[in-house]
Design a protein around this motif. Sequence first.
Motif, PDB file in Angstrom:
ATOM      1  N   GLU A  30      24.492 -19.836 -14.312  1.00 46.51           N
ATOM      2  CA  GLU A  30      23.498 -19.705 -13.253  1.00 46.51           C
ATOM      3  C   GLU A  30      23.665 -18.383 -12.502  1.00 46.51           C
ATOM      4  O   GLU A  30      22.685 -17.703 -12.196  1.00 46.51           O
ATOM      5  N   LYS A  33      22.527 -15.475 -14.784  1.00 50.26           N
ATOM      6  CA  LYS A  33      21.069 -15.414 -14.860  1.00 50.26           C
ATOM      7  C   LYS A  33      20.479 -14.807 -13.586  1.00 50.26           C
ATOM      8  O   LYS A  33      19.593 -13.947 -13.643  1.00 50.26           O
ATOM      9  N   LYS A  34      20.992 -15.231 -12.429  1.00 49.98           N
ATOM     10  CA  LYS A  34      20.502 -14.710 -11.157  1.00 49.98           C
ATOM     11  C   LYS A  34      20.744 -13.205 -11.063  1.00 49.98           C
ATOM     12  O   LYS A  34      19.840 -12.440 -10.692  1.00 49.98           O
ATOM     13  N   ARG A  36      21.192 -11.093 -13.539  1.00 51.73           N
ATOM     14  CA  ARG A  36      20.366 -10.413 -14.549  1.00 51.73           C
ATOM     15  C   ARG A  36      18.934 -10.251 -14.043  1.00 51.73           C
ATOM     16  O   ARG A  36      18.345  -9.169 -14.137  1.00 51.73           O
ATOM     17  N   ILE A  37      18.382 -11.315 -13.497  1.00 55.17           N
ATOM     18  CA  ILE A  37      17.000 -11.290 -13.012  1.00 55.17           C
ATOM     19  C   ILE A  37      16.865 -10.333 -11.830  1.00 55.17           C
ATOM     20  O   ILE A  37      15.881  -9.588 -11.734  1.00 55.17           O
ATOM     21  N   GLN A  43      16.983 -11.167 -21.122  1.00 54.17           N
ATOM     22  CA  GLN A  43      18.210 -11.488 -21.861  1.00 54.17           C
ATOM     23  C   GLN A  43      18.421 -10.471 -22.977  1.00 54.17           C
ATOM     24  O   GLN A  43      19.541 -10.014 -23.205  1.00 54.17           O
ATOM     25  N   SER A  58      21.892 -16.091 -23.868  1.00 55.61           N
ATOM     26  CA  SER A  58      21.214 -17.366 -23.646  1.00 55.61           C
ATOM     27  C   SER A  58      22.215 -18.515 -23.565  1.00 55.61           C
ATOM     28  O   SER A  58      22.136 -19.367 -22.675  1.00 55.61           O
ATOM     29  N   GLU A  61      24.136 -18.338 -20.275  1.00 51.32           N
ATOM     30  CA  GLU A  61      23.317 -18.756 -19.137  1.00 51.32           C
ATOM     31  C   GLU A  61      23.091 -20.262 -19.103  1.00 51.32           C
ATOM     32  O   GLU A  61      22.885 -20.829 -18.036  1.00 51.32           O
ATOM     33  N   ARG A  62      23.140 -20.898 -20.245  1.00 54.35           N
ATOM     34  CA  ARG A  62      22.971 -22.357 -20.303  1.00 54.35           C
ATOM     35  C   ARG A  62      24.300 -23.105 -20.239  1.00 54.35           C
ATOM     36  O   ARG A  62      24.330 -24.324 -20.307  1.00 54.35           O
TER      37      ARG A  62
END
Length: 87
Positions: A30, A33-34, A36-37, A43, A58, A61-62
């Motif tokens: 999490e 991902k935050k 990266r965004i 990705q 991926s 991130e999961r």
Amino acid sequence: MTISPVDCKYWICKVNLMIDKEIILIQFGEKLKKARILKGLSQEALALSLGFDRTYISLLERGKRSPSLIAINKIAKFLKVEASSLI
């Protein structure tokens, strides 16, 4: 066959450790991902920049893969964040 209290404690500890590991991996994913965004990266763009496969990002991130310390450091340096902020 009966399970002794010692065996029971062993399995409870083992299950708790497995749950802790899953929680840690999900939290890492999490945070990754935050970050990266926030940098405006897909990705694929992140993976290509780091020499990783997109599917690896991926999976991270999961919470499905456990990154090495080297991978965490490489990701943090590229995203210009402290490695500790991802863990």
